[in-house]
Design a protein around this motif. Structure first.
Motif, PDB file in Angstrom:
ATOM      1  N   ILE A  61       0.853  -1.197   0.000  1.00 48.46           N
ATOM      2  CA  ILE A  61       0.000   0.000   0.000  1.00 48.46           C
ATOM      3  C   ILE A  61       0.884   1.240   0.000  1.00 48.46           C
ATOM      4  CG2 ILE A  61      -1.702   1.322   1.332  1.00 48.46           C
ATOM      5  CD1 ILE A  61      -2.975  -1.246   0.533  1.00 48.46           C
ATOM      6  N   GLU A  63       0.351   5.644  -0.262  1.00 51.47           N
ATOM      7  CA  GLU A  63      -0.616   6.735  -0.386  1.00 51.47           C
ATOM      8  C   GLU A  63      -0.286   7.617  -1.581  1.00 51.47           C
ATOM      9  OE1 GLU A  63      -0.578   9.629   2.799  1.00 51.47           O
ATOM     10  OE2 GLU A  63      -2.737   9.370   2.994  1.00 51.47           O
ATOM     11  N   GLY A  67      -5.784   9.422  -3.240  1.00 49.85           N
ATOM     12  CA  GLY A  67      -5.969   8.011  -3.560  1.00 49.85           C
ATOM     13  C   GLY A  67      -4.881   7.153  -2.976  1.00 49.85           C
ATOM     14  N   LEU A  68      -4.774   5.949  -3.490  1.00 50.06           N
ATOM     15  CA  LEU A  68      -3.710   5.056  -3.036  1.00 50.06           C
ATOM     16  C   LEU A  68      -3.309   4.118  -4.154  1.00 50.06           C
ATOM     17  CD1 LEU A  68      -4.806   1.922  -1.129  1.00 50.06           C
ATOM     18  CD2 LEU A  68      -6.558   3.530  -1.811  1.00 50.06           C
TER      19      LEU A  68
ATOM     20  N   TYR B  43      -5.178  10.978   2.254  1.00 43.49           N
ATOM     21  CA  TYR B  43      -6.203  10.036   1.820  1.00 43.49           C
ATOM     22  C   TYR B  43      -6.368   8.880   2.796  1.00 43.49           C
ATOM     23  CZ  TYR B  43      -9.144   7.268  -1.209  1.00 43.49           C
ATOM     24  OH  TYR B  43     -10.196   6.551  -1.711  1.00 43.49           O
ATOM     25  N   LEU B  44      -5.243   8.283   3.214  1.00 47.39           N
ATOM     26  CA  LEU B  44      -5.317   7.122   4.099  1.00 47.39           C
ATOM     27  C   LEU B  44      -5.183   7.543   5.558  1.00 47.39           C
ATOM     28  CD1 LEU B  44      -3.041   4.593   2.145  1.00 47.39           C
ATOM     29  CD2 LEU B  44      -5.535   4.526   2.337  1.00 47.39           C
TER      30      LEU B  44
END
Lengths: 304, 245
Positions: A61, A63, A67-68, B43-44
């Motif tokens: 993952i 970032e 979004g990602l 975002y996260l």
């Protein structure tokens, strides 16, 4: 309890509403324990392959602005365990549309998986993923050529009986309409688009790509306009139904995606930021429809 | 759940602590569980071990390692933050019979602070051994709070400016504590060294870049002796024997 204003029929499958968590962002359904899954129109389960897969090493993952990137790499228990345990367990608690998402590394693998999934009465729709960017020698390779996509489509259509086959398309192509049409001509009952956009981030500290697989699939709010454009193009060029996917984060986005031509709308990355995203989107749809003078969601499909 | 920052300040060089409050939160975290915080403009979410909690509030201890944590360190009291609290599976205090040692390094001291309180409250003897690079990296006030919760605190520093010179394992050798179980959170090499140096059972808290934090995306799956496990949901705490070092 069902609000008929929200209900849609997707390739013959009646759904209480068009909102579907996207494959890879909702596990196999039961991982979500924060609300009653029955509020969901459908659930697209995590991508499944013939053999069990751990997927890629970490980090998977990264970032991005709005979004990602991910390179999970299709972690799944394999089609047999999927059909024997995951699907029946979900069906016990969930009455909506169960969508099996199938991935493969060869034509034969797609066919074997789809044949087994076809025999499972608990599955309502088979979504064939020809667009995973995170596995080598497969996945996206089938979705980036019209010929290969058509070959997969006609091969799986031969073995799937009694349930619609959707082909999930990659946006990493020059002309998505050409590939969509090839799938339609090969017998696809519907199309899901878009999968993730290929991307990369580099760690400034290590001076190397952040992700273990170097590249990953970009998702999240940032890709919404790309998805709307592609859904609009494909929906206007094809006559089979489309599930719109990519960056959807609100009831307004669902409505916009349907105006572009989607019959159902998948919500992906937003589930990662807000575990209640799908539920909240469905709950706010009626109010948003009232505000916009929309009587029934089926009235707006493809109006743009 | 929306929390309000009630305090936020530096605890040592590069280390901060923040207290967040919400009337809807009931202080239910176990040591090792984490708060998953959405920072405006990102975002996260970011995961932070919960270092203490009570009715209506929770505390995090964090190091500034990137842009997100740097911004967090500048947040004023009154700032509202979207937090998913009490995520993951924490440490199991029942695994300790009589006496436990906690090994922590850097921000890894955070979940051990809450764990120390839980163990002491359950009548266990607790020794915490914390490793830092230099004396200025030690959050002294936090060390005192851990002591007052009933734990003995031992320090190791790499440069020898406080406590034992060297690693937490060196401090363990120097003090020769007797214990039947251990817990650890910190850099992977430290936890690995503890595993090598100590024979009895233990639990480690793993770290990973996460997607969802709730177990739905499989973005943080590690391969363990029991198969693939999600750090966010099956962990972050795992039994030592499950980790493939």
């Amino acid at each position: 309890m069902v609000n008929e204003r929200l209900s849609v029929t997707l390739a013959g499958v009646k759904m209480d509403n068009p909102v579907v968590p996207a494959s890879g962002t909702f596990g196999f359904g039961l991982e979500m324990d924060r609300y009653d899954l029955n509020v969901l129109g459908g659930i697209s389960l995590k991508g499944t392959t013939l053999e069990p897969r751990y997927g890629n090493p970490l980090p998977r993952i990264a970032e991005t602005p709005s979004g990602l990137l991910n390179c999970v790499g299709l972690q799944n228990p394999g089609i047999d365990a999927f059909l024997a345990t995951k699907v029946p367990a979900l069906r016990k608690v969930y009455g909506g549309a169960i969508i099996a998402n199938i991935s493969g590394f060869s034509l034969e693998e797609y066919v074997k998986c789809c044949e087994r999934a076809s025999a499972c009465g608990d599955i309502d729709i088979i979504e064939v993923n020809v667009s995973c960017p995170n596995v080598h020698g497969g996945g996206m390779a089938f979705g980036t050529s019209a010929k290969a996509a058509a070959e997969v489509t006609s091969a799986v259509k031969k073995v799937v009986k009694g349930k619609p086959v959707f082909i999930k398309l990659s946006p990493n192509v020059t002309d998505i309409v050409e590939i969509a049409k090839a799938c339609e001509d090969a017998g696809a009952d519907g199309l899901t688009l878009i999968n993730t956009l290929l991307g990369m981030r580099i760690s400034l500290a290590t001076r190397k790509p952040l992700l273990s697989n170097r590249t990953g699939g970009l998702s999240g709010r940032g890709i919404f306009p790309v998805a709307v454009r592609m859904v609009w193009q494909v929906a206007h060029a094809c006559s089979i139904p489309v599930m719109g996917c990519g960056g959807v984060a609100s009831a307004q986005d669902v409505i916009e995606m349907m105006m572009a031509g989607a019959t159902a709308v998948q919500v992906g990355s937003e589930n990662l930021r807000n575990p209640l995203a799908c539920k909240e989107i469905i709950e706010s749809l009626p109010e948003e429809m009232d505000r916009l003078g929309i009587g029934s969601l089926t009235d707006i499909i493809g109006v743009a | 759940m929306i929390f309000t920052v009630t305090s936020n300040g530096q605890a040592a060089s590069g280390t901060f602590r923040m207290v967040l409050s919400s009337p809807e939160y009931h202080g239910s975290a176990r040591g090792g569980q984490f708060a998953y915080i959405l920072l405006p403009g990102y975002y996260l979410r970011r995961p932070f071990a919960i270092s203490d909690c009570g009715e209506g509030w929770l505390e995090i201890i964090y190091c500034t390692v990137g842009n997100g944590t740097r911004e967090l360190s500048g947040m004023a009291p009154g700032t509202r933050l979207d937090v998913l609290a009490d995520l993951g599976h924490g440490f199991d205090i029942r695994a300790t019979k009589d006496a436990a040692v906690l090994f922590g390094g850097g921000a890894g001291i955070a979940p051990l602070k809450l764990l120390a309180r839980e163990l002491a409250a359950a009548g266990k003897k607790v020794t915490a051994i914390f490793g830092f690079n230099r004396a200025v990296d030690i959050p002294e006030a936090i060390m005192d709070e851990i002591r007052s919760s009933g734990a003995e605190v031992l320090i190791a520093t790499m440069d020898g400016s406080a406590g034992t010179k060297g690693f937490v394992t060196d401090a363990l050798r120097e003090h020769g504590c007797s214990f039947d179980y251990w817990y650890s959170c910190g850099p992977l090499p430290m936890m690995k060294a503890v595993c090598k140096a100590v024979d009895c059972g233990g639990q480690v808290s793993m770290e990973a870049r996460m997607g969802c934090g709730t177990g739905i995306c499989y973005g943080c799956s590690i391969m363990t002796a029991k198969g693939a496990r999600r750090v966010c949901k099956d962990g972050p705490v795992f039994d030592r024997e499950d980790i493939i070092w």
